[in-house]
Design an enzyme around this catalytic site. Sequence first.
Site, PDB file in Angstrom:
ATOM      1  N   ASP A 123       0.844  -1.189   0.000  1.00  0.00           N
ATOM      2  CA  ASP A 123       0.000   0.000   0.000  1.00  0.00           C
ATOM      3  C   ASP A 123       0.878   1.238   0.000  1.00  0.00           C
ATOM      4  OD1 ASP A 123      -2.669   1.042   0.019  1.00  0.00           O
ATOM      5  OD2 ASP A 123      -2.316   1.745   2.056  1.00  0.00           O
ATOM      6  N   TYR A 125       1.185   5.747  -0.624  1.00  0.00           N
ATOM      7  CA  TYR A 125       0.773   6.984   0.037  1.00  0.00           C
ATOM      8  C   TYR A 125       0.942   8.092  -1.001  1.00  0.00           C
ATOM      9  CZ  TYR A 125       0.756   9.984   4.350  1.00  0.00           C
ATOM     10  OH  TYR A 125       0.471  10.872   5.364  1.00  0.00           O
ATOM     11  N   HIS A 130      -3.675  14.160   0.455  1.00  0.00           N
ATOM     12  CA  HIS A 130      -3.907  13.334   1.645  1.00  0.00           C
ATOM     13  C   HIS A 130      -2.721  13.418   2.608  1.00  0.00           C
ATOM     14  CE1 HIS A 130      -5.042   9.995   4.206  1.00  0.00           C
ATOM     15  NE2 HIS A 130      -3.931   9.354   3.893  1.00  0.00           N
ATOM     16  N   ARG A 139       1.145  17.252  12.675  1.00  0.00           N
ATOM     17  CA  ARG A 139       2.396  17.992  12.877  1.00  0.00           C
ATOM     18  C   ARG A 139       2.179  19.455  12.495  1.00  0.00           C
ATOM     19  NH1 ARG A 139       3.640  13.559   9.880  1.00  0.00           N
ATOM     20  NH2 ARG A 139       4.007  14.854   8.032  1.00  0.00           N
ATOM     21  N   GLU A 196     -10.068   4.000   3.742  1.00  0.00           N
ATOM     22  CA  GLU A 196      -9.109   4.636   2.855  1.00  0.00           C
ATOM     23  C   GLU A 196      -9.571   4.365   1.428  1.00  0.00           C
ATOM     24  OE1 GLU A 196      -5.063   3.612   3.762  1.00  0.00           O
ATOM     25  OE2 GLU A 196      -5.025   5.003   5.464  1.00  0.00           O
ATOM     26  N   GLU A 198      -9.168   4.064  -2.215  1.00  0.00           N
ATOM     27  CA  GLU A 198      -7.972   3.816  -3.011  1.00  0.00           C
ATOM     28  C   GLU A 198      -8.306   3.167  -4.356  1.00  0.00           C
ATOM     29  OE1 GLU A 198      -4.615   2.104  -1.129  1.00  0.00           O
ATOM     30  OE2 GLU A 198      -5.246   2.630   0.905  1.00  0.00           O
ATOM     31  N   ASP A 230      -8.752   0.249   2.017  1.00  0.00           N
ATOM     32  CA  ASP A 230      -7.825  -0.278   3.016  1.00  0.00           C
ATOM     33  C   ASP A 230      -8.287   0.206   4.391  1.00  0.00           C
ATOM     34  OD1 ASP A 230      -5.581  -1.783   3.749  1.00  0.00           O
ATOM     35  OD2 ASP A 230      -4.308  -0.017   3.813  1.00  0.00           O
ATOM     36  N   ARG A 234      -7.474   3.777  13.291  1.00  0.00           N
ATOM     37  CA  ARG A 234      -6.541   4.880  13.514  1.00  0.00           C
ATOM     38  C   ARG A 234      -5.954   4.885  14.926  1.00  0.00           C
ATOM     39  NH1 ARG A 234      -5.261   6.369   8.391  1.00  0.00           N
ATOM     40  NH2 ARG A 234      -7.122   6.907   7.181  1.00  0.00           N
ATOM     41  N   GLN A 237      -3.393   2.106  15.059  1.00  0.00           N
ATOM     42  CA  GLN A 237      -2.278   2.495  14.192  1.00  0.00           C
ATOM     43  C   GLN A 237      -1.387   3.553  14.843  1.00  0.00           C
ATOM     44  OE1 GLN A 237      -3.575   4.070  10.435  1.00  0.00           O
ATOM     45  NE2 GLN A 237      -1.517   4.542   9.731  1.00  0.00           N
ATOM     46  N   LYS A 250      -3.893  -1.958  10.223  1.00  0.00           N
ATOM     47  CA  LYS A 250      -4.219  -2.077   8.801  1.00  0.00           C
ATOM     48  C   LYS A 250      -4.486  -3.515   8.363  1.00  0.00           C
ATOM     49  CE  LYS A 250      -3.015   2.200   7.320  1.00  0.00           C
ATOM     50  NZ  LYS A 250      -3.834   3.094   6.490  1.00  0.00           N
ATOM     51  N   THR A 254      -8.717  -5.626   3.955  1.00  0.00           N
ATOM     52  CA  THR A 254      -8.625  -4.746   2.800  1.00  0.00           C
ATOM     53  C   THR A 254      -9.651  -5.237   1.791  1.00  0.00           C
ATOM     54  OG1 THR A 254      -6.252  -4.356   3.142  1.00  0.00           O
ATOM     55  CG2 THR A 254      -7.141  -3.864   0.957  1.00  0.00           C
ATOM     56  N   GLU A 359      -9.692  12.689   7.626  1.00  0.00           N
ATOM     57  CA  GLU A 359      -9.596  13.994   6.972  1.00  0.00           C
ATOM     58  C   GLU A 359     -10.945  14.707   6.950  1.00  0.00           C
ATOM     59  OE1 GLU A 359      -6.982  13.947   3.186  1.00  0.00           O
ATOM     60  OE2 GLU A 359      -7.697  11.894   3.461  1.00  0.00           O
TER      61      GLU A 359
END
Length: 411
Positions: A123, A125, A130, A139, A196, A198, A230, A234, A237, A250, A254, A359
């Site tokens: 997988d 990114y 995103h 951050r 997710e 994808e 996927d 959270r 994770q 994760k 899937t 998000e």
Amino acid sequence: MAGTSEHTPLDLPEGDPFGPHNLPYGVFSEGADGERRVGVRLGDHVLDAGAAAAALGSPYVSLLARPSLDPLLAAGRTAWSDVRRALTAWVTVPAHRETVLPLLRPLSAVTLHLPFTVADYVDFYASENHASNLGRLFRPDEEPLKPNWKHLPVGYHGRSGTVVVSGTDVVRPRGQRKGPGDPAPVFGPSVRLDIETEVGYVVGTPSAQGTAVPLSSYRDHVFGLCLLNDWSARDIQSWETVPLGPHLGKSFATSVSAWVTPLDALDAARVPAPERTVPLLPYLDDSDPGLDPAGYDLRITVTLNGHVVSEPPFAGMYWTGAQMLAHMTVNGASLRTGDLYGSGTVSGTEENERGSLIEMTWNGQHPLELPDGKRGFLEDGDVITLTAWAPGPQGTRVALGEVRGRITPAP
């Protein structure tokens, strides 16, 4: 006998997104325990491709009269194109109607299965939007993207044994989690279960260990695309991910579409990648005009319990499928037939184009307002469905098979 004026499953409405210009592959059975057979979708029917090949005396019966797509995937690009041409003729040439019509089954009367044996699962990114959203979220006082992000497609090696076909329930995972104010971790069901959105790339032709696959060989190895979700816990994770990355958050499930859309069906949807803002090393440099564009103009819709919550556009993905494949093999890692790699969450620039709940709700701070209540993350009983379409030839649309999953309680 079917006359040419009679309306049949071969006589689709003009512009049907599952028309002869599409013809995605899957595996079906008549009854959950029935014999599995390779099928090709046409409208709201599925053609028994192996039976059609046998009835028409086709040499491709050895690839199509099988219980999975594995032999066809392994056959290589020339065979993929030849089989597609034959299938197109079988469903469009009038001389084949009487042979083909009895071999079409309504989708409502069949069971769909995972269409190929998943070998390895990686997988990525690949969406700058995103990655930037998550960087800003977690951050806020740093640059959103890590220093490596625009130099290579970031990814992780996932678990192929828990890839499931659309329609399979997803059991809420359990694991360790620790909130910022908790003195110690606790064990229990995830309370921040997410999606997710994808796109998955299905590998057909393998490669030798120790040999890198260049950008120019992308279409020689990738058979087609599917939608992919996927699922992500959270809270699990975030506690486990430092320093080695995703694991239990994760690996529990899937989901992929029951249909794989061949790359040849998506030629009209190919678009160039976005402008590169950082110079790339040669093995990832796709600026050569001689390279085929490896981006795709896919329009995705995400629904939660039937309500549209997002419409992420795939055309703006920073890293392409060709670059992900090149990076995945540049160290000499081999490809196997049935390898699956995901794009990572697809997100656009707008709030209604975000491909994950973390998000959409900004980590639960701004829950979605839905007719059946607020959602920060998924609740038991929630159903997530991904659908998509792409521009097709001569103004048509090419639909991708849906990915649907319902959350069931943790045991």
